[in-house]
Design a protein around this motif. Structure first.
Motif, PDB file in Angstrom:
ATOM      1  N   ARG A  10       0.853  -1.192   0.000  1.00 51.53           N
ATOM      2  CA  ARG A  10       0.000   0.000   0.000  1.00 51.53           C
ATOM      3  C   ARG A  10       0.887   1.239   0.000  1.00 51.53           C
ATOM      4  NH1 ARG A  10      -5.406  -1.382   1.593  1.00 51.53           N
ATOM      5  NH2 ARG A  10      -5.767  -3.075   0.153  1.00 51.53           N
ATOM      6  N   GLU A  11       0.538   2.188  -0.830  1.00 50.72           N
ATOM      7  CA  GLU A  11       1.194   3.495  -0.831  1.00 50.72           C
ATOM      8  C   GLU A  11       0.304   4.395   0.014  1.00 50.72           C
ATOM      9  OE1 GLU A  11       4.074   3.656  -2.326  1.00 50.72           O
ATOM     10  OE2 GLU A  11       3.887   1.724  -3.335  1.00 50.72           O
ATOM     11  N   VAL A  12       0.886   5.053   1.012  1.00 49.59           N
ATOM     12  CA  VAL A  12       0.101   5.923   1.894  1.00 49.59           C
ATOM     13  C   VAL A  12       0.709   7.315   1.899  1.00 49.59           C
ATOM     14  CG1 VAL A  12      -0.800   4.065   3.337  1.00 49.59           C
ATOM     15  CG2 VAL A  12       1.359   5.122   3.952  1.00 49.59           C
ATOM     16  N   HIS A  36       5.449  -7.904  13.448  1.00 46.64           N
ATOM     17  CA  HIS A  36       6.729  -7.205  13.487  1.00 46.64           C
ATOM     18  C   HIS A  36       6.616  -6.003  12.564  1.00 46.64           C
ATOM     19  CE1 HIS A  36       9.505 -10.785  14.774  1.00 46.64           C
ATOM     20  NE2 HIS A  36       8.522 -10.571  15.618  1.00 46.64           N
ATOM     21  N   LEU A  37       6.946  -4.828  13.089  1.00 50.80           N
ATOM     22  CA  LEU A  37       6.982  -3.612  12.295  1.00 50.80           C
ATOM     23  C   LEU A  37       8.435  -3.265  12.027  1.00 50.80           C
ATOM     24  CD1 LEU A  37       4.150  -3.588  13.690  1.00 50.80           C
ATOM     25  CD2 LEU A  37       4.191  -1.142  13.333  1.00 50.80           C
ATOM     26  N   ARG A  38       8.749  -3.063  10.756  1.00 51.20           N
ATOM     27  CA  ARG A  38      10.124  -2.775  10.349  1.00 51.20           C
ATOM     28  C   ARG A  38      10.154  -1.476   9.568  1.00 51.20           C
ATOM     29  NH1 ARG A  38      11.786  -8.853   8.304  1.00 51.20           N
ATOM     30  NH2 ARG A  38      11.584  -9.838  10.353  1.00 51.20           N
ATOM     31  N   GLY A  39      11.281  -0.812   9.656  1.00 50.20           N
ATOM     32  CA  GLY A  39      11.476   0.428   8.913  1.00 50.20           C
ATOM     33  C   GLY A  39      12.453   1.322   9.642  1.00 50.20           C
ATOM     34  N   GLU A  40      12.938   2.334   8.931  1.00 46.74           N
ATOM     35  CA  GLU A  40      13.891   3.258   9.516  1.00 46.74           C
ATOM     36  C   GLU A  40      13.220   4.101  10.598  1.00 46.74           C
ATOM     37  OE1 GLU A  40      16.174   5.569   6.662  1.00 46.74           O
ATOM     38  OE2 GLU A  40      15.502   4.176   5.111  1.00 46.74           O
ATOM     39  N   ILE A  41      14.039   4.753  11.416  1.00 45.55           N
ATOM     40  CA  ILE A  41      13.510   5.693  12.395  1.00 45.55           C
ATOM     41  C   ILE A  41      12.736   6.767  11.646  1.00 45.55           C
ATOM     42  CG2 ILE A  41      14.163   7.519  14.024  1.00 45.55           C
ATOM     43  CD1 ILE A  41      16.444   5.756  14.948  1.00 45.55           C
ATOM     44  N   GLY A  42      11.538   7.059  12.120  1.00 46.83           N
ATOM     45  CA  GLY A  42      10.716   8.098  11.520  1.00 46.83           C
ATOM     46  C   GLY A  42       9.897   7.656  10.328  1.00 46.83           C
ATOM     47  N   TYR A 132      10.212   4.957   3.374  1.00 52.05           N
ATOM     48  CA  TYR A 132       9.995   6.310   2.861  1.00 52.05           C
ATOM     49  C   TYR A 132       9.794   6.284   1.359  1.00 52.05           C
ATOM     50  CZ  TYR A 132      11.798   8.389   7.197  1.00 52.05           C
ATOM     51  OH  TYR A 132      11.989   8.772   8.494  1.00 52.05           O
ATOM     52  N   ARG A 133       8.813   7.037   0.885  1.00 51.00           N
ATOM     53  CA  ARG A 133       8.715   7.366  -0.539  1.00 51.00           C
ATOM     54  C   ARG A 133       9.231   8.785  -0.715  1.00 51.00           C
ATOM     55  NH1 ARG A 133       2.997   6.868  -2.604  1.00 51.00           N
ATOM     56  NH2 ARG A 133       3.999   7.244  -4.588  1.00 51.00           N
ATOM     57  N   ASP A 134       8.738   9.689   0.139  1.00 53.72           N
ATOM     58  CA  ASP A 134       9.229  11.068   0.202  1.00 53.72           C
ATOM     59  C   ASP A 134       8.905  11.578   1.600  1.00 53.72           C
ATOM     60  OD1 ASP A 134       6.507  12.081   0.195  1.00 53.72           O
ATOM     61  OD2 ASP A 134       6.512  11.862  -1.984  1.00 53.72           O
ATOM     62  N   SER A 135       8.983  12.883   1.827  1.00 48.71           N
ATOM     63  CA  SER A 135       8.845  13.401   3.188  1.00 48.71           C
ATOM     64  C   SER A 135       7.476  13.142   3.805  1.00 48.71           C
ATOM     65  CB  SER A 135       9.141  14.903   3.224  1.00 48.71           C
ATOM     66  OG  SER A 135       8.203  15.600   2.426  1.00 48.71           O
ATOM     67  N   SER A 136       6.438  12.959   2.996  1.00 50.87           N
ATOM     68  CA  SER A 136       5.106  12.784   3.576  1.00 50.87           C
ATOM     69  C   SER A 136       4.414  11.485   3.167  1.00 50.87           C
ATOM     70  CB  SER A 136       4.208  13.963   3.203  1.00 50.87           C
ATOM     71  OG  SER A 136       4.036  13.998   1.793  1.00 50.87           O
ATOM     72  N   SER A 137       5.039  10.664   2.355  1.00 51.95           N
ATOM     73  CA  SER A 137       4.370   9.429   1.947  1.00 51.95           C
ATOM     74  C   SER A 137       5.286   8.229   2.165  1.00 51.95           C
ATOM     75  CB  SER A 137       3.905   9.509   0.491  1.00 51.95           C
ATOM     76  OG  SER A 137       5.002   9.660  -0.373  1.00 51.95           O
ATOM     77  N   ARG A 138       4.640   7.081   2.334  1.00 52.15           N
ATOM     78  CA  ARG A 138       5.354   5.847   2.650  1.00 52.15           C
ATOM     79  C   ARG A 138       4.810   4.696   1.798  1.00 52.15           C
ATOM     80  NH1 ARG A 138       7.374   9.594   4.909  1.00 52.15           N
ATOM     81  NH2 ARG A 138       7.788   9.837   7.126  1.00 52.15           N
ATOM     82  N   THR A 139       5.633   3.675   1.680  1.00 50.52           N
ATOM     83  CA  THR A 139       5.195   2.401   1.129  1.00 50.52           C
ATOM     84  C   THR A 139       5.120   1.442   2.302  1.00 50.52           C
ATOM     85  OG1 THR A 139       6.274   2.814  -0.989  1.00 50.52           O
ATOM     86  CG2 THR A 139       5.747   0.517  -0.456  1.00 50.52           C
ATOM     87  N   VAL A 140       3.981   0.782   2.465  1.00 50.88           N
ATOM     88  CA  VAL A 140       3.815  -0.203   3.526  1.00 50.88           C
ATOM     89  C   VAL A 140       3.603  -1.552   2.857  1.00 50.88           C
ATOM     90  CG1 VAL A 140       2.481  -0.930   5.539  1.00 50.88           C
ATOM     91  CG2 VAL A 140       2.800   1.517   5.079  1.00 50.88           C
TER      92      VAL A 140
END
Length: 166
Positions: A10-12, A36-42, A132-140
Motif C-alpha cells: 500500500r502506498e500511503v 513485526h513492524l520494520r522500517g527506519e527511524i521516523g 519512505y517514498r518522500d517526506s510525507s508518503s510511505r510504502t507499507v
C-alpha cells in the motif's frame, strides 16, 4: 514491482492515511497474533501502531514506549502488548522481565525493532515494512508468515485501507 503471494503493498500519503491503514489491518487481527513492524527511524512504525491499536479498541494515548521495552494496552477484550526494542542492549534482557510470558493465544503482540531480540521471541504472523517514498508518503508492505497472517492479507485485499466512517 508487484506483491508476491502472501504480500500486499500500500502506498500511503500522510499520517492520517497511514493510521487508517493500521485500523484496517486491525479489523483482521485475532488473539494470538504477533506482528513485526520494520522500517527506519521516523518511517511511521508508531503511526501504524497507533492505527492498529485504535482499530483494536484502544482509546488511551498511544506512543512509543520511551523508557520501557513494552507498553500494555487493553483492546476490546484482548490484551495487546506494544514492544519497542530499539533501546534493547542485549537480547538476554528480554528474559529479565519475562517477555516470553506476554506471548499467548489470548494476546496480540506488536513489536518494533524485533530484529534486536534475535531468536528469543516468537516468529511473526505478519511483517509490516514501512519505507519512505518522500517526506510525507510511505510504502507499507505486509508479508504473511503464517496462515493467520495470510488471512489478514487476504482480508485486506478488497479493502482500500482507509476509514470511510469519518
Amino acid at each position: 514491482m508487484g506483491a508476491a503471494p502472501g504480500e500486499l503493498i500500500r502506498e500511503v500519503a500522510g499520517e492520517a492515511v497511514q493510521e487508517a491503514l493500521g485500523g484496517a489491518i486491525a479489523r483482521h487481527l485475532a488473539p494470538g497474533m504477533v506482528l513485526h513492524l520494520r522500517g527506519e527511524i521516523g518511517a511511521g512504525k508508531t503511526t501504524l501502531t497507533r492505527g492498529l491499536l485504535r482499530g483494536l479498541g484502544v482509546t488511551v494515548a498511544v506512543k512509543s514506549p520511551p523508557y520501557t521495552l513494552v507498553e500494555p494496552y487493553e483492546g476490546e477484550g484482548t490484551p495487546i502488548y506494544h514492544f519497542d526494542l530499539y533501546r534493547l542492549a542485549d537480547p538476554e534482557e528480554l528474559h529479565f522481565f519475562g517477555a516470553e510470558e506476554y506471548f499467548s493465544p489470548e494476546t496480540i503482540c506488536i513489536l518494533e525493532w524485533a530484529d534486536r531480540a534475535g531468536d528469543l521471541l516468537p516468529q511473526p504472523d505478519l511483517i509490516l515494512q514501512t519505507d519512505y517514498r518522500d517526506s510525507s508518503s510511505r510504502t507499507v508492505r505486509l508479508r504473511a508468515r503464517t496462515p493467520a497472517g495470510q488471512r489478514v492479507v487476504a482480508g485486506l485485499s478488497g479493502d482500500d485501507g482507509e476509514n470511510h466512517d469519518g
